[in-house]
Motif scaffolding. Sequence first.
Motif, PDB file in Angstrom:
ATOM      1  N   PHE A   1       0.879  -1.126   0.161  1.00 50.63           N
ATOM      2  CA  PHE A   1       0.000  -0.050   0.018  1.00 50.63           C
ATOM      3  C   PHE A   1       0.778   1.187   0.027  1.00 50.63           C
ATOM      4  O   PHE A   1       1.967   1.217   0.245  1.00 50.63           O
ATOM      5  CB  PHE A   1      -1.054   0.149   1.033  1.00 50.63           C
ATOM      6  CG  PHE A   1      -0.478  -0.023   2.504  1.00 50.63           C
ATOM      7  CD1 PHE A   1       0.316   0.797   3.259  1.00 50.63           C
ATOM      8  CD2 PHE A   1      -0.606  -1.185   3.236  1.00 50.63           C
ATOM      9  CE1 PHE A   1       0.767   1.047   4.383  1.00 50.63           C
ATOM     10  CE2 PHE A   1       0.028  -1.305   4.559  1.00 50.63           C
ATOM     11  CZ  PHE A   1       0.511  -0.091   5.091  1.00 50.63           C
TER      12      PHE A   1
ATOM     13  N   PHE B   1       2.929  -4.503  10.644  1.00 46.62           N
ATOM     14  CA  PHE B   1       2.745  -2.942  10.187  1.00 46.62           C
ATOM     15  C   PHE B   1       1.277  -2.738   9.908  1.00 46.62           C
ATOM     16  O   PHE B   1       0.456  -3.786   9.596  1.00 46.62           O
ATOM     17  CB  PHE B   1       3.655  -2.597   9.119  1.00 46.62           C
ATOM     18  CG  PHE B   1       3.502  -3.683   7.725  1.00 46.62           C
ATOM     19  CD1 PHE B   1       4.165  -4.604   7.591  1.00 46.62           C
ATOM     20  CD2 PHE B   1       2.504  -3.135   6.870  1.00 46.62           C
ATOM     21  CE1 PHE B   1       3.800  -5.493   6.408  1.00 46.62           C
ATOM     22  CE2 PHE B   1       2.214  -3.769   5.651  1.00 46.62           C
ATOM     23  CZ  PHE B   1       3.153  -5.324   5.539  1.00 46.62           C
ATOM     24  N   GLY B   2       0.961  -1.617   9.887  1.00 47.02           N
ATOM     25  CA  GLY B   2      -0.247  -0.801   9.278  1.00 47.02           C
ATOM     26  C   GLY B   2      -1.374  -0.800  10.353  1.00 47.02           C
ATOM     27  O   GLY B   2      -2.499  -0.443   9.850  1.00 47.02           O
TER      28      GLY B   2
ATOM     29  N   LEU C   1       7.457   2.491  15.935  1.00 47.66           N
ATOM     30  CA  LEU C   1       7.894   2.733  14.643  1.00 47.66           C
ATOM     31  C   LEU C   1       9.511   3.196  14.848  1.00 47.66           C
ATOM     32  O   LEU C   1       9.933   3.527  15.530  1.00 47.66           O
ATOM     33  CB  LEU C   1       7.423   4.445  14.462  1.00 47.66           C
ATOM     34  CG  LEU C   1       5.592   4.546  14.281  1.00 47.66           C
ATOM     35  CD1 LEU C   1       5.292   5.811  13.660  1.00 47.66           C
ATOM     36  CD2 LEU C   1       5.095   3.251  13.391  1.00 47.66           C
ATOM     37  N   LYS C   2       9.606   2.628  13.512  1.00 48.17           N
ATOM     38  CA  LYS C   2      11.472   2.331  13.396  1.00 48.17           C
ATOM     39  C   LYS C   2      11.939   3.220  12.400  1.00 48.17           C
ATOM     40  O   LYS C   2      11.167   3.744  11.479  1.00 48.17           O
ATOM     41  CB  LYS C   2      11.733   0.915  13.179  1.00 48.17           C
ATOM     42  CG  LYS C   2      11.476  -0.032  14.284  1.00 48.17           C
ATOM     43  CD  LYS C   2      11.659  -1.319  13.879  1.00 48.17           C
ATOM     44  CE  LYS C   2      11.335  -2.479  14.858  1.00 48.17           C
ATOM     45  NZ  LYS C   2      12.312  -2.423  16.098  1.00 48.17           N
TER      46      LYS C   2
ATOM     47  N   VAL D   1       9.158   6.000   3.908  1.00 47.98           N
ATOM     48  CA  VAL D   1       8.332   7.473   4.441  1.00 47.98           C
ATOM     49  C   VAL D   1       8.729   8.748   3.677  1.00 47.98           C
ATOM     50  O   VAL D   1      10.276   8.861   3.652  1.00 47.98           O
ATOM     51  CB  VAL D   1       8.510   7.789   5.770  1.00 47.98           C
ATOM     52  CG1 VAL D   1       8.029   8.989   6.439  1.00 47.98           C
ATOM     53  CG2 VAL D   1       8.184   6.481   6.651  1.00 47.98           C
TER      54      VAL D   1
ATOM     55  N   VAL E   1       9.851  -0.062   4.492  1.00 46.01           N
ATOM     56  CA  VAL E   1       9.023   1.084   5.157  1.00 46.01           C
ATOM     57  C   VAL E   1       9.505   2.376   4.383  1.00 46.01           C
ATOM     58  O   VAL E   1      10.686   2.630   4.765  1.00 46.01           O
ATOM     59  CB  VAL E   1       8.892   1.129   6.577  1.00 46.01           C
ATOM     60  CG1 VAL E   1       7.833   2.184   6.904  1.00 46.01           C
ATOM     61  CG2 VAL E   1       8.431  -0.478   7.252  1.00 46.01           C
TER      62      VAL E   1
ATOM     63  N   LEU F   1      -1.368   1.655  12.672  1.00 43.04           N
ATOM     64  CA  LEU F   1      -1.240   3.085  12.967  1.00 43.04           C
ATOM     65  C   LEU F   1      -2.573   3.715  12.224  1.00 43.04           C
ATOM     66  O   LEU F   1      -3.630   4.187  13.112  1.00 43.04           O
ATOM     67  CB  LEU F   1      -0.107   3.736  12.455  1.00 43.04           C
ATOM     68  CG  LEU F   1       0.440   4.957  13.214  1.00 43.04           C
ATOM     69  CD1 LEU F   1       0.478   4.703  14.688  1.00 43.04           C
ATOM     70  CD2 LEU F   1       1.533   5.394  12.577  1.00 43.04           C
ATOM     71  N   ALA F   2      -2.718   3.568  11.139  1.00 42.85           N
ATOM     72  CA  ALA F   2      -3.673   4.016  10.147  1.00 42.85           C
ATOM     73  C   ALA F   2      -5.285   3.540  10.586  1.00 42.85           C
ATOM     74  O   ALA F   2      -6.293   4.269  10.900  1.00 42.85           O
ATOM     75  CB  ALA F   2      -3.653   3.681   8.727  1.00 42.85           C
TER      76      ALA F   2
ATOM     77  N   ARG G   1      -2.205   6.323   5.433  1.00 42.71           N
ATOM     78  CA  ARG G   1      -1.262   5.573   5.730  1.00 42.71           C
ATOM     79  C   ARG G   1       0.199   6.565   6.114  1.00 42.71           C
ATOM     80  O   ARG G   1       0.279   7.222   5.460  1.00 42.71           O
ATOM     81  CB  ARG G   1      -0.819   4.443   4.583  1.00 42.71           C
ATOM     82  CG  ARG G   1      -1.873   3.432   4.654  1.00 42.71           C
ATOM     83  CD  ARG G   1      -1.809   2.249   5.499  1.00 42.71           C
ATOM     84  NE  ARG G   1      -2.696   1.094   5.228  1.00 42.71           N
ATOM     85  CZ  ARG G   1      -2.737   0.214   6.119  1.00 42.71           C
ATOM     86  NH1 ARG G   1      -2.647   0.376   7.477  1.00 42.71           N
ATOM     87  NH2 ARG G   1      -3.605  -0.814   5.831  1.00 42.71           N
ATOM     88  N   ALA G   2       0.883   5.958   7.169  1.00 44.12           N
ATOM     89  CA  ALA G   2       2.154   6.879   7.246  1.00 44.12           C
ATOM     90  C   ALA G   2       3.224   6.623   6.554  1.00 44.12           C
ATOM     91  O   ALA G   2       4.276   7.369   6.743  1.00 44.12           O
ATOM     92  CB  ALA G   2       2.417   6.916   8.765  1.00 44.12           C
ATOM     93  N   ALA G   3       3.300   5.478   5.725  1.00 45.42           N
ATOM     94  CA  ALA G   3       4.269   5.020   5.055  1.00 45.42           C
ATOM     95  C   ALA G   3       3.632   4.224   3.501  1.00 45.42           C
ATOM     96  O   ALA G   3       2.684   3.780   3.815  1.00 45.42           O
ATOM     97  CB  ALA G   3       5.309   4.140   5.916  1.00 45.42           C
TER      98      ALA G   3
ATOM     99  N   ILE H   1       4.334   0.723   1.825  1.00 48.36           N
ATOM    100  CA  ILE H   1       5.057  -0.572   2.152  1.00 48.36           C
ATOM    101  C   ILE H   1       5.318  -1.412   0.828  1.00 48.36           C
ATOM    102  O   ILE H   1       4.452  -1.518  -0.070  1.00 48.36           O
ATOM    103  CB  ILE H   1       4.083  -1.490   3.110  1.00 48.36           C
ATOM    104  CG1 ILE H   1       4.003  -0.561   4.500  1.00 48.36           C
ATOM    105  CG2 ILE H   1       4.768  -2.757   3.358  1.00 48.36           C
ATOM    106  CD1 ILE H   1       4.904  -0.385   5.398  1.00 48.36           C
TER     107      ILE H   1
ATOM    108  N   VAL I   1      12.815   3.794   5.486  1.00 48.28           N
ATOM    109  CA  VAL I   1      13.533   3.953   6.846  1.00 48.28           C
ATOM    110  C   VAL I   1      13.591   2.757   7.811  1.00 48.28           C
ATOM    111  O   VAL I   1      14.529   2.702   8.771  1.00 48.28           O
ATOM    112  CB  VAL I   1      12.370   5.015   7.754  1.00 48.28           C
ATOM    113  CG1 VAL I   1      12.157   6.194   7.140  1.00 48.28           C
ATOM    114  CG2 VAL I   1      10.891   4.032   7.913  1.00 48.28           C
TER     115      VAL I   1
HETATM  116  P1  CMP Z   1       0.382   2.954   8.942  1.00 49.07           P
HETATM  117  O1  CMP Z   1       0.528   4.199   8.863  1.00 49.07           O
HETATM  118  O2  CMP Z   1      -1.180   2.190   9.083  1.00 49.07           O
HETATM  119  O3  CMP Z   1       0.994   2.093   7.516  1.00 49.07           O
HETATM  120  C1  CMP Z   1       2.524   2.218   7.529  1.00 49.07           C
HETATM  121  C2  CMP Z   1       2.920   1.587   8.482  1.00 49.07           C
HETATM  122  O4  CMP Z   1       4.390   1.393   8.578  1.00 49.07           O
HETATM  123  C3  CMP Z   1       2.782   2.026   9.869  1.00 49.07           C
HETATM  124  O5  CMP Z   1       1.336   1.954   9.951  1.00 49.07           O
HETATM  125  C4  CMP Z   1       3.556   1.467  10.642  1.00 49.07           C
HETATM  126  O6  CMP Z   1       2.905   0.421  11.064  1.00 49.07           O
HETATM  127  C5  CMP Z   1       4.794   1.132   9.801  1.00 49.07           C
HETATM  128  N1  CMP Z   1       6.204   2.029  10.121  1.00 49.07           N
HETATM  129  C6  CMP Z   1       7.020   1.455  10.843  1.00 49.07           C
HETATM  130  N2  CMP Z   1       8.152   2.409  11.226  1.00 49.07           N
HETATM  131  C7  CMP Z   1       7.632   3.595  10.567  1.00 49.07           C
HETATM  132  C8  CMP Z   1       8.162   4.857  10.413  1.00 49.07           C
HETATM  133  N3  CMP Z   1       9.079   5.207  10.960  1.00 49.07           N
HETATM  134  N4  CMP Z   1       7.214   5.797  10.123  1.00 49.07           N
HETATM  135  C9  CMP Z   1       5.903   5.602   9.655  1.00 49.07           C
HETATM  136  N5  CMP Z   1       5.513   4.316   9.712  1.00 49.07           N
HETATM  137  C10 CMP Z   1       6.119   3.478  10.171  1.00 49.07           C
END
Ligand code: CMP
Length: 601
Positions: free
Chosen positions: A68, A103-104, A149-150, A89, A87, A106-107, A114-116, A118, A94
């Motif tokens: 995604f 993962f996934g 988050l890494k 960003v 991942v 957060l959203a 989604r913050a990243a 994949i 990152v």
């Molecule tokens: P989500 O935002 O749902 O989808 C992207 C996912 O990447 C996010 O959740 C986290 O689970 C995972 N992720 C791991 N490390 C990072 C990071 N540094 N910044 C953003 N997402 C991260």
Amino acid sequence: LLSSIAPETLFLMIVSKPGFERSPEELEVVYEELTFIKALSHLSTMVKRQLANFVKVEQYVHAGSVVFRQREIGVYWYIVLKGAVEVNVNGKVVCILREGDDFGKLALVNDLPRAATIVTYEDDSIFLVVDKHHFNQILHQVEANTVRLKDYGEDVLVLEKVDIPRGAALENSNSCNFNCGYSVMAGKAEKILEYVLETRIDALSDDISEIDLFVEDFILTHDAFMPANTVCNFLKSYYFRTPYRATRDSISDSCTEEVRCKRRVVQFVYVWCSMLKINFFLNPVTNSFVEELFCHVIDDRKRLGGMEEIMTRIGAIRTSRENMQLVLARHPAIVLDCGVLSARTPCPILPSDVCNQIIYLADTTCFVLPIRVDKTAEEICELSRRRMSFLAEPLKLVEVKSNGEKLIFSPTDRAIPTVLSLNSKLYVVNREEIPMLVPMEDQNGPTPTTHSSILHLIDSQELAHQLFLFHLQLLRATDSNELLYQVIGRESFPQSMPFNLDLLVRRFNEVQHWSTTEILLATEDNRVEILKKFIHIATIAREYRDLLTVFAITLGLSHTSVSRLTLTWNVSLKGFQVSRIPIFQYFKILEHKNIFKTLDV
Ligand code: CMP
């Protein structure tokens, strides 16, 4: 049949079927496999059994396949069963997540994009997926739920699900549309700020009384882990962030995203200055950042659409800046005159205000030095040396308390006049002179022969009223932020000094010592009258809600040197008539020893 197939193959076969087609035996197999997965190890047996009904499988044959993209709507939570993913960003990789990682989340929990992005990192990558509906349903029962988050293999943000809505804004989630399920438990300072900007700022309303608790915590405490100039630099880079253009994004989407980033920064600064009030504009870093930001907004308005709201907001920030400048430009006032708290203490006390500080030298001679309240110990030594040219460096600033305790200030200590104990003296001396410093005679306080009380000449009602007015002024000047600086530690907030709080505390000590001293120094004949007078003043103060006076007098009269005056207490008790003196309703005296412990406030 089930037992003849390899467990992994069997597991994949079962989870490829829709949940309702899985037999009880098959569900048992899925459950067994789930117990080996690291990302699920913190889940209870019951939760894993439920998950067995809903987990599905997603397979990607080639490395480089997009699972995604950043800013898409989140639909699934993923667990890596086989292979690995990158991942990504804002176009930068990152971290790499491998077998057992997830993962996934957060959203799904935050209901945010989604913050990243994949992307699969290895061929034949296989994921277990749980859809949003079941994820939320099952997660509800999970005791502890943490997201890490890494960045480059290192944890940069640790988030924990909060079940109970936090803060006024969350409680009013209907009006503010807050939907933040995670709160920050730990993280790198800049990542925390980024998280604040991306998850908490968009929905903030104009009313700053509705600020999300997490934003409030960040603004009040950032000085302890992220100095204001680092915050401003980060905000500046965020303001100019070039939007990451995922392939599906149109140009207009990325423009909107660009304006959104700018709006977040300006909104954050608005909340920041509204909360810190004068302290925000007292700091040259934040004060000048407002002007810098204003120039950027003016430039961007020519180039970008949708900047009107941002323009209005930055205009409001500048107006409050101008209003605060008027306060800051007021003439410096004397707040402490030779150790005595000035009756015309301004509201609030500013760093430019002055103390007429008495400075002692090793030979016990002294001089009065007017100093700004924000001067450091080093600066006070230097001012003293300029005044007394015979003083040889290196000089030390030392507080000598009445009990003989000596406190050597470090060169960077500030707000020295306001933190001095009531009965102490401030010395400027050389290091080798320090052992010779002892308390002076007058630090033991007045003696019956030198003290002549005029207390009996002053009307209690008038006295209590004047105390109340003065204390109200001090209290109004004391911002709640100052309590925080005091509690977390002054050294963590080098830019912000709790002068007003210092003076409030000092005032409390003054009233306490005053009541004890007046009673102890009174003659035998009028001691009972003085005691009654203080009880009377405390009673009137209670009606004014001047708790400073009530508690200070209560403590002053509970001092062992007063409470052991048994005779006085006995006489004073006999002298009181319940019908005429209503304070007895409050001071329920059971026995004279705990007379004030029963004060019902
Ligand atoms: P989500 O935002 O749902 O989808 C992207 C996912 O990447 C996010 O959740 C986290 O689970 C995972 N992720 C791991 N490390 C990072 C990071 N540094 N910044 C953003 N997402 C991260």
